[in-house]
Design an enzyme around this catalytic site. Structure first.
Site, mmCIF file in Angstrom:
data_model
loop_
_atom_site.group_PDB
_atom_site.id
_atom_site.type_symbol
_atom_site.label_atom_id
_atom_site.label_comp_id
_atom_site.label_asym_id
_atom_site.label_seq_id
_atom_site.Cartn_x
_atom_site.Cartn_y
_atom_site.Cartn_z
ATOM 1 N N VAL A 130 -7.002 -37.771 -22.519
ATOM 2 C CA VAL A 130 -7.892 -37.927 -21.374
ATOM 3 C C VAL A 130 -8.344 -36.584 -20.814
ATOM 4 O O VAL A 130 -9.504 -36.381 -20.509
ATOM 5 C CB VAL A 130 -7.213 -38.756 -20.262
ATOM 6 C CG1 VAL A 130 -8.104 -38.844 -19.038
ATOM 7 C CG2 VAL A 130 -6.880 -40.145 -20.761
ATOM 8 N N CYS A 131 -7.447 -35.653 -20.720
ATOM 9 C CA CYS A 131 -7.714 -34.378 -20.046
ATOM 10 C C CYS A 131 -8.828 -33.527 -20.642
ATOM 11 O O CYS A 131 -9.512 -32.839 -19.906
ATOM 12 C CB CYS A 131 -6.437 -33.553 -19.977
ATOM 13 S SG CYS A 131 -5.178 -34.337 -18.966
ATOM 14 N N PRO A 132 -9.040 -33.531 -21.943
ATOM 15 C CA PRO A 132 -10.052 -32.617 -22.478
ATOM 16 C C PRO A 132 -11.436 -32.796 -21.890
ATOM 17 O O PRO A 132 -12.180 -31.826 -21.764
ATOM 18 C CB PRO A 132 -10.052 -32.924 -23.977
ATOM 19 C CG PRO A 132 -8.717 -33.486 -24.259
ATOM 20 C CD PRO A 132 -8.330 -34.230 -23.009
ATOM 21 N N SER A 133 -11.801 -33.994 -21.509
ATOM 22 C CA SER A 133 -13.156 -34.214 -20.988
ATOM 23 C C SER A 133 -13.401 -33.394 -19.726
ATOM 24 O O SER A 133 -14.467 -32.776 -19.574
ATOM 25 C CB SER A 133 -13.395 -35.703 -20.720
ATOM 26 O OG SER A 133 -12.447 -36.195 -19.798
ATOM 27 N N ARG A 167 -2.855 -34.560 -12.111
ATOM 28 C CA ARG A 167 -4.163 -33.949 -11.938
ATOM 29 C C ARG A 167 -4.305 -33.560 -10.479
ATOM 30 O O ARG A 167 -3.977 -34.335 -9.584
ATOM 31 C CB ARG A 167 -5.270 -34.926 -12.300
ATOM 32 C CG ARG A 167 -5.423 -35.124 -13.775
ATOM 33 C CD ARG A 167 -6.515 -36.151 -14.055
ATOM 34 N NE ARG A 167 -6.728 -36.258 -15.461
ATOM 35 C CZ ARG A 167 -7.844 -35.909 -16.077
ATOM 36 N NH1 ARG A 167 -8.843 -35.422 -15.384
ATOM 37 N NH2 ARG A 167 -7.956 -36.042 -17.365
#
Length: 126
Positions: free
Chosen positions: A46-49, A122
């Site tokens: 999820v984080c790469p975006s 996050r």
């Protein structure tokens, strides 16, 4: 709670835009705005975006006297490997802002984003 308080200063190893490992001190950015964001871990789906989106807009931040810094509880070596993994293979590519290694988890604690003494949630701070 950090609202209305000065951001906790830190010095930690970061993977810099040129892929070198350097000590990064938050207070050295004094006089500029800084977007400091935390994400759980490298190589998560999820984080790469978010990380890639910040990189794509980096010049817009800099036009506003604002620098971007990412941080997670991973080591600088893991950050380096993630930067050198192509985006179509789950990496983030050659992003052009520092990724801080919070391997001791102290920065995440200071910003109150550490979950169960394990990973950073996050979190975004300006």
């Amino acid at each position: 709670m950090l609202v209305t308080k000065e951001a906790p200063d830190f010095t930690a190893t970061a993977v810099m835009p040129d892929n070198s490992f350097q000590e990064l001190t938050l207070s050295s950015y004094r006089g500029k705005y800084v977007v400091l964001f935390f994400y759980p871990m490298d190589f998560t789906f999820v984080c790469p975006s978010e990380i890639i989106a910040f990189d794509r807009r980096l010049e817009e931040f800099r036009k506003r006297n604002c620098e971007v810094i990412g941080a997670s509880v991973d080591s600088q070596h893991t950050h380096y490997a993630w930067k050198h993994t192509p985006q179509d293979e789950g990496g983030i590519g050659d992003i052009q802002y520092p990724l801080v290694s919070d391997i001791t988890k102290q920065i995440s604690r200071d910003y109150d984003v550490l979950l169960n003494e394990s990973v950073a949630l996050r979190g975004l701070f300006l």
